[in-house]
Design a protein around this motif. Structure first.
Motif, PDB file in Angstrom:
ATOM      1  N   VAL A  39      14.226  32.749  34.496  1.00  0.00           N
ATOM      2  CA  VAL A  39      13.045  33.617  34.545  1.00  0.00           C
ATOM      3  C   VAL A  39      13.411  35.048  34.175  1.00  0.00           C
ATOM      4  N   CYS A  60       5.421  33.640  33.679  1.00  0.00           N
ATOM      5  CA  CYS A  60       6.701  33.026  34.032  1.00  0.00           C
ATOM      6  C   CYS A  60       7.205  33.449  35.405  1.00  0.00           C
ATOM      7  N   ALA A  61       6.789  34.586  35.919  1.00  0.00           N
ATOM      8  CA  ALA A  61       7.343  35.078  37.185  1.00  0.00           C
ATOM      9  C   ALA A  61       6.319  34.986  38.307  1.00  0.00           C
ATOM     10  N   THR A 380       7.924  29.184  32.081  1.00  0.00           N
ATOM     11  CA  THR A 380       9.301  28.935  32.484  1.00  0.00           C
ATOM     12  C   THR A 380       9.651  27.471  32.261  1.00  0.00           C
ATOM     13  N   SER A 397       3.078  30.147  36.225  1.00  0.00           N
ATOM     14  CA  SER A 397       2.703  30.971  37.368  1.00  0.00           C
ATOM     15  C   SER A 397       1.331  31.576  37.111  1.00  0.00           C
TER      16      SER A 397
END
Length: 422
Positions: A39, A60-61, A380, A397
């Protein structure tokens, strides 16, 4: 008095420079050889693309987009505007913040927690480091679920602890059962179990009854339960409440939580741990050496995270995650992904790529790289979370909020269509 001069007939060997020595062969320790968290690498690429003028939507986070409660922000501003020096706090945190966390357990779970049983840490990461150090000597065998959060594995590995994978799947909703634990115990001694509910990357949860059963099994078999509860409060079904706390059943469990998720404060680097009495002295001693103390200004402001105003703000943010989850689930048929995990809580969707996508790109890494460069959407790949099945899976996410998620989903669907992947 005149000093005697050096003799011009001195032995040349006595004044010659020492012979050069070989450069020592330094190398990193074997236990430090853990892979980087993918990540963070993807976030670096996102930043580079944005700096070059590209429009990128990052999913992605696990970073909530709403920020900290206003009361916390205001308190932090007041701390910095005061002009007073910020000094070290006690190693386990400010007494008033430890008391506020203890009060939170009465409010949410009806549990009696003493302030001295609370350790404030530098994020949940600091809690895992301190807790693992205190609980597990090198060589212990600790069970981790696969798929699961990679930092557990990396920290334990760096500490010389043997990680034992427990492969969970859709059949048990990506959570363990007593049968899983019994099978692992039959293969060798077990010192610990790390359990997350809601879990990263799947978002799945165990019920209060299931957690109680697992916690009782751990106590009966001398296994330390480490319960990751950092996503509590971000729950998408009314029946679950904020999430089940392991201390309702077992006070030998180590409970970890954080201000990063429900309170929207990832960059403040504050978390906490409920310490079993037998670990409290060890955690206290380690904390003063590992970090001295958590960030002082962040601690002072975080006391206000437990006001009625802040709870109301965070509940509204959590409702927003639930609404965004609905947008993601509704889009799944268009995306062509398969076997999505039931996202009970947190803000993640874990799904397997379709065979055609894997044939086109070889793996989730290739798929995600192409999606980022060609469509400007960052997801991710699953490798970090599951070395066996992860290369076929992705984690999305939806913490960035409904607008960003809607835009990303439209881009993914259009990119699939253009690539003939729909």
């Amino acid at each position: 008095m005149r000093r005697p001069s050096r003799s011009s007939t001195a032995d040349p060997a006595s004044t010659a420079a020492p012979a050069p020595t070989a450069t020592p062969a330094f190398a990193p320790s074997a236990r430090s050889q853990v892979p980087p968290f993918t990540v963070m690498s993807i976030l670096g690429r996102v930043a580079a693309l944005r700096a070059a003028g590209h429009d990128v939507v990052s999913l992605c986070a696990g970073e909530p987009s709403g920020g900290a409660p206003p009361a916390v922000d205001a308190a932090a501003a007041a701390v910095h505007a005061s002009g007073r020096a910020l000094t070290y706090t006690p190693a386990l945190g400010l007494p008033e913040l430890r008391a506020a966390v203890a009060g939170h357990y009465r409010r949410w779970y009806g549990l009696d927690v003493r302030p001295e049983q609370v350790a404030i840490t530098t994020g949940s990461s600091g809690a895992f480091m301190l807790g693992f150090l205190a609980a597990f000597p090198p060589g212990d065998r600790v069970l981790l679920l696969r798929p699961g959060y990679p930092a557990y594995r990396n920290i334990l590995t760096a500490l010389g602890v043997e990680v034992v994978d427990v492969d969970v799947d859709a059949g048990t909703r990506y959570q363990p059962t007593v049968a899983h634990l019994e099978a692992a115990l039959a293969e060798g001694p077990v010192a610990g179990l790390v359990l997350a509910s809601p879990a990263n990357p799947t978002g799945t949860m165990v019920s209060a009854d299931e957690l109680a059963e697992l916690a009782r099994w751990c106590e009966e078999h001398g296994v330390r339960l480490v319960s990751d509860e950092i996503y509590h409060g971000i729950v998408h079904t009314d029946a679950q409440g904020p999430g089940a706390c392991a201390w309702r059943t077992s006070r030998t469990a180590l409970v970890v939580s954080s201000f990063s998720k429900y309170w929207g404060m990832p960059g403040w680097r504050l978390g906490w741990m409920l310490m079993p009495d037998d670990l409290a002295a060890a955690v206290d001693g380690l904390a003063g050496s590992v970090a001295l103390c958590p960030p002082a200004a962040a601690q002072e402001a975080a006391v206000h995270a437990f006001s009625d105003e802040s709870y109301a703000f965070c509940a509204e943010q959590a409702d927003g995650f639930t609404a965004t989850r609905g947008v993601v689930l509704a889009a799944l048929p268009r995306l062509g992904w398969a076997d999505a995990a039931p996202a009970d809580g947190a803000f993640y969707l874990w799904a397997r790529l379709a065979p055609g996508m894997l044939a086109e790109f070889g793996s989730a890494v290739g798929y995600c790289a192409a999606l980022l460069e060609e469509a400007g959407v960052a997801l991710t790949p699953g490798d970090d979370f599951d070395a066996v099945h992860g290369p076929e899976s992705v984690r999305l996410s939806f913490a960035a909020g409904p607008d960003a998620v809607h835009e990303a989903l439209e881009r993914i669907a259009a990119w699939h269509a253009a690539r003939g992947l729909a």
